[in-house]
Design a protein around this motif. Structure first.
Motif, mmCIF file in Angstrom:
data_model
loop_
_atom_site.group_PDB
_atom_site.id
_atom_site.type_symbol
_atom_site.label_atom_id
_atom_site.label_comp_id
_atom_site.label_asym_id
_atom_site.label_seq_id
_atom_site.Cartn_x
_atom_site.Cartn_y
_atom_site.Cartn_z
ATOM 1 N N ALA A 164 0.829 -1.207 0.000
ATOM 2 C CA ALA A 164 0.000 0.000 0.000
ATOM 3 C C ALA A 164 0.863 1.257 0.000
ATOM 4 C CB ALA A 164 -0.923 -0.009 1.220
ATOM 5 N N VAL A 165 1.871 1.269 0.865
ATOM 6 C CA VAL A 165 2.754 2.445 0.950
ATOM 7 C C VAL A 165 3.522 2.623 -0.357
ATOM 8 C CG1 VAL A 165 4.757 3.410 2.141
ATOM 9 C CG2 VAL A 165 2.930 2.338 3.460
ATOM 10 N N LEU A 166 3.968 1.521 -0.939
ATOM 11 C CA LEU A 166 4.697 1.604 -2.200
ATOM 12 C C LEU A 166 3.802 2.140 -3.319
ATOM 13 C CD1 LEU A 166 7.138 1.103 -3.983
ATOM 14 C CD2 LEU A 166 6.473 -1.303 -4.127
ATOM 15 N N GLN A 167 2.586 1.635 -3.422
ATOM 16 C CA GLN A 167 1.679 2.123 -4.466
ATOM 17 C C GLN A 167 1.319 3.588 -4.234
ATOM 18 O OE1 GLN A 167 1.622 0.544 -6.997
ATOM 19 N NE2 GLN A 167 0.535 -1.408 -7.024
ATOM 20 N N ALA A 168 1.223 3.995 -2.976
ATOM 21 C CA ALA A 168 0.971 5.414 -2.684
ATOM 22 C C ALA A 168 2.128 6.275 -3.167
ATOM 23 C CB ALA A 168 0.751 5.610 -1.188
ATOM 24 N N ARG A 202 -1.534 6.439 4.992
ATOM 25 C CA ARG A 202 -2.707 6.620 4.124
ATOM 26 C C ARG A 202 -3.071 8.103 4.061
ATOM 27 N NH1 ARG A 202 -8.224 3.075 5.099
ATOM 28 N NH2 ARG A 202 -8.989 3.029 2.938
ATOM 29 N N GLY A 203 -2.989 8.769 5.200
ATOM 30 C CA GLY A 203 -3.257 10.205 5.227
ATOM 31 C C GLY A 203 -2.264 10.993 4.408
ATOM 32 N N VAL A 204 -0.984 10.614 4.479
ATOM 33 C CA VAL A 204 0.043 11.292 3.683
ATOM 34 C C VAL A 204 -0.279 11.179 2.195
ATOM 35 C CG1 VAL A 204 2.472 11.190 2.989
ATOM 36 C CG2 VAL A 204 1.869 11.073 5.417
ATOM 37 N N MET A 205 -0.762 10.008 1.794
ATOM 38 C CA MET A 205 -1.121 9.818 0.384
ATOM 39 C C MET A 205 -2.214 10.812 -0.026
ATOM 40 S SD MET A 205 -2.799 6.464 -1.477
ATOM 41 C CE MET A 205 -4.403 6.667 -0.668
ATOM 42 N N TRP A 206 -3.293 10.888 0.752
ATOM 43 C CA TRP A 206 -4.391 11.787 0.391
ATOM 44 C C TRP A 206 -3.973 13.250 0.497
ATOM 45 C CZ3 TRP A 206 -7.592 9.786 -2.591
ATOM 46 C CH2 TRP A 206 -8.066 8.482 -2.430
ATOM 47 N N HIS A 207 -3.124 13.546 1.465
ATOM 48 C CA HIS A 207 -2.599 14.907 1.630
ATOM 49 C C HIS A 207 -1.851 15.317 0.365
ATOM 50 C CE1 HIS A 207 -0.655 17.737 4.861
ATOM 51 N NE2 HIS A 207 -0.961 18.397 3.771
ATOM 52 N N ARG A 208 -0.996 14.423 -0.119
ATOM 53 C CA ARG A 208 -0.212 14.702 -1.315
ATOM 54 C C ARG A 208 -1.113 14.849 -2.546
ATOM 55 N NH1 ARG A 208 3.720 10.227 -1.648
ATOM 56 N NH2 ARG A 208 4.536 11.233 0.218
ATOM 57 N N GLU A 209 -2.229 14.119 -2.544
ATOM 58 C CA GLU A 209 -3.158 14.195 -3.673
ATOM 59 C C GLU A 209 -4.094 15.396 -3.584
ATOM 60 O OE1 GLU A 209 -3.129 12.200 -6.374
ATOM 61 O OE2 GLU A 209 -1.317 11.341 -5.497
ATOM 62 N N GLY A 210 -4.041 16.141 -2.481
ATOM 63 C CA GLY A 210 -4.868 17.331 -2.331
ATOM 64 C C GLY A 210 -6.249 17.076 -1.774
ATOM 65 N N ASP A 211 -6.541 15.846 -1.343
ATOM 66 C CA ASP A 211 -7.828 15.539 -0.720
ATOM 67 C C ASP A 211 -7.688 15.756 0.781
ATOM 68 O OD1 ASP A 211 -10.200 14.470 0.275
ATOM 69 O OD2 ASP A 211 -10.280 12.885 -1.233
ATOM 70 N N LEU A 212 -7.906 16.991 1.208
ATOM 71 C CA LEU A 212 -7.649 17.338 2.609
ATOM 72 C C LEU A 212 -8.633 16.683 3.558
ATOM 73 C CD1 LEU A 212 -6.740 21.133 2.287
ATOM 74 C CD2 LEU A 212 -5.225 19.145 2.248
ATOM 75 N N GLY A 213 -9.868 16.482 3.107
ATOM 76 C CA GLY A 213 -10.847 15.824 3.966
ATOM 77 C C GLY A 213 -10.461 14.390 4.266
ATOM 78 N N ALA A 214 -10.037 13.666 3.237
ATOM 79 C CA ALA A 214 -9.605 12.283 3.430
ATOM 80 C C ALA A 214 -8.332 12.225 4.274
ATOM 81 C CB ALA A 214 -9.372 11.620 2.082
ATOM 82 N N ALA A 215 -7.403 13.130 4.014
ATOM 83 C CA ALA A 215 -6.165 13.165 4.804
ATOM 84 C C ALA A 215 -6.478 13.418 6.271
ATOM 85 C CB ALA A 215 -5.235 14.248 4.266
ATOM 86 N N ARG A 216 -7.357 14.366 6.509
ATOM 87 C CA ARG A 216 -7.720 14.698 7.894
ATOM 88 C C ARG A 216 -8.330 13.491 8.601
ATOM 89 N NH1 ARG A 216 -12.410 18.785 9.930
ATOM 90 N NH2 ARG A 216 -11.341 19.664 11.748
#
Length: 357
Positions: A164-168, A202-216
């Motif tokens: 998962a981390v690698l694919q992120a 998982r949060g870092v992935m969404w943060h990097r993708e700009g989905d702040l709600g998912a990251a939060r």
């Protein structure tokens, strides 16, 4: 956020606050036992090496959970000592490889892993460690091959989490999110730390993708699991600042500046205070972060040049210094993020008005 959210599958683990207290106790207890054994036990004895390696792993874990550079440095120092007294012990070499990888001394870590293999450490363990290094260097295909190769010797959770981390990292977000959810469903342990780390990544992935709600959501899940988890709290503060709530960011960051010796939190606090128009206080934290980065870049340039470059390019407001560090970081590793950081620095440099001749 696609896939299962952290709230949808909640394995039962030890209370996170109790787990951190126990971690402190384990570290202190092992340190005392090793210090007492040193006087009466033959140097290099297998039990002492195993205990020393265990202490090193625990220090690295606490260094990550509580963002303590001092723990990483203590682990590295102990690992060097362990190899000195047991230079032919594979466990000692593996412990030193892990500390070197933590501080991004990747070439030395790979050399230690090779020597550990010649001293009897099993190939699956070495493959897992090599995969971490290769991923950090941006060699994703090679890392993937090693993770899959060692999968039959690891738990489903460990393998799925690593994938998962690698694919992120590869920006394969849909597949990564599916794997994060699968990994959670396969967790069979009682420690809260692996799950908190999984939710954080998982949060870092969404943060990097700009989905702040998912990251939060993911960062909050990590903090519910381990309330003292500093990286999750620090990244949550970044999200709050991006969402337009600098006061919430300040409230999250201030305790981290007391508990952690990582200057990243002082720098982010300065940015949050700037956004609150509290400029005098922001300058104090900016100066503290600058001093901290200056020391860390001298001691561990491979690990902190990128963080320091980002600081100088943003709240530190010294583009020349940021460009110098971004170039230094690019020399250490040719990853997409290292190239992106360098390009940011070059663009920032080009925006500086040139003085008239």
């Amino acid at each position: 956020m696609s896939g299962a959210s952290p709230q949808e599958c909640e394995p039962v683990t030890t209370n996170g606050t109790i787990a951190v207290t126990n971690l402190h106790g384990q570290i202190d207890g092992l340190a005392v036992r090793l210090s007492r054994a040193g006087a009466g036990e033959k140097p290099g004895a297998s039990s002492a090496v195993a205990q020393g390696a265990g202490l090193i792993d625990l220090l690295n874990l606490r260094g990550h959970i509580l963002a303590r550079v001092a723990d990483y440095e203590r682990a590295a120092e102990l690992a060097e000592g362990l190899v000195r007294v047991a230079p032919e012990d594979g466990t000692a070499l593996l412990a030193r490889a892990r500390t070197r990888a933590t501080l991004h001394r990747f070439a030395e870590a790979v050399a230690d892993l090779g020597e550990a293999g010649r001293r009897g450490v099993d190939e699956a363990t070495l493959d897992a460690e090599r995969a971490v290094v290769l991923q950090a260097l941006g060699c994703y295909a090679d890392a993937m091959a090693l993770i899959r190769k060692s999968a039959d010797r690891q738990s489903d959770f460990t393998t799925l989490g690593a994938l998962a981390v690698l694919q992120a990292e590869r920006r394969e977000v849909t597949e990564a999110d599916r794997l994060f959810g699968e990994a959670r469903r396969h967790y069979r342990g009682t420690s809260p730390f692996p799950l908190a780390q999984l939710d954080f990544r998982r949060g870092v992935m969404w943060h990097r993708e700009g989905d702040l709600g998912a990251a939060r959501s993911c960062y909050e899940a990590a903090r519910r699991r381990v309330p003292d988890y500093a990286p999750a709290q620090g990244h949550l503060a970044e999200v709050e600042l991006l969402r337009g709530d600098p006061q919430a960011a300040v409230a999250l960051l201030r305790p981290l500046t007391w508990a952690s010796d990582d200057p990243e939190y002082s720098g982010h606090l300065a940015a949050a205070l700037d956004a609150c128009d509290r400029f005098h206080e922001a300058n104090q934290w900016r100066e503290r972060a600058a001093a901290g980065y200056a020391e860390l870049v001298l001691r561990h340039p491979e690990a902190y040049a990128d963080h320091a470059a980002d600081f100088w390019l943003t709240v530190g407001a010294d583009v020349e210094r940021g460009l110098e560090l971004a170039l230094q970081n690019l020399a250490f590793r040719q990853t997409a993020r290292a190239h992106a950081l360098f390009q940011r620095a070059v663009l920032a440099q080009n925006r500086i008005p040139q003085a008239a001749p």
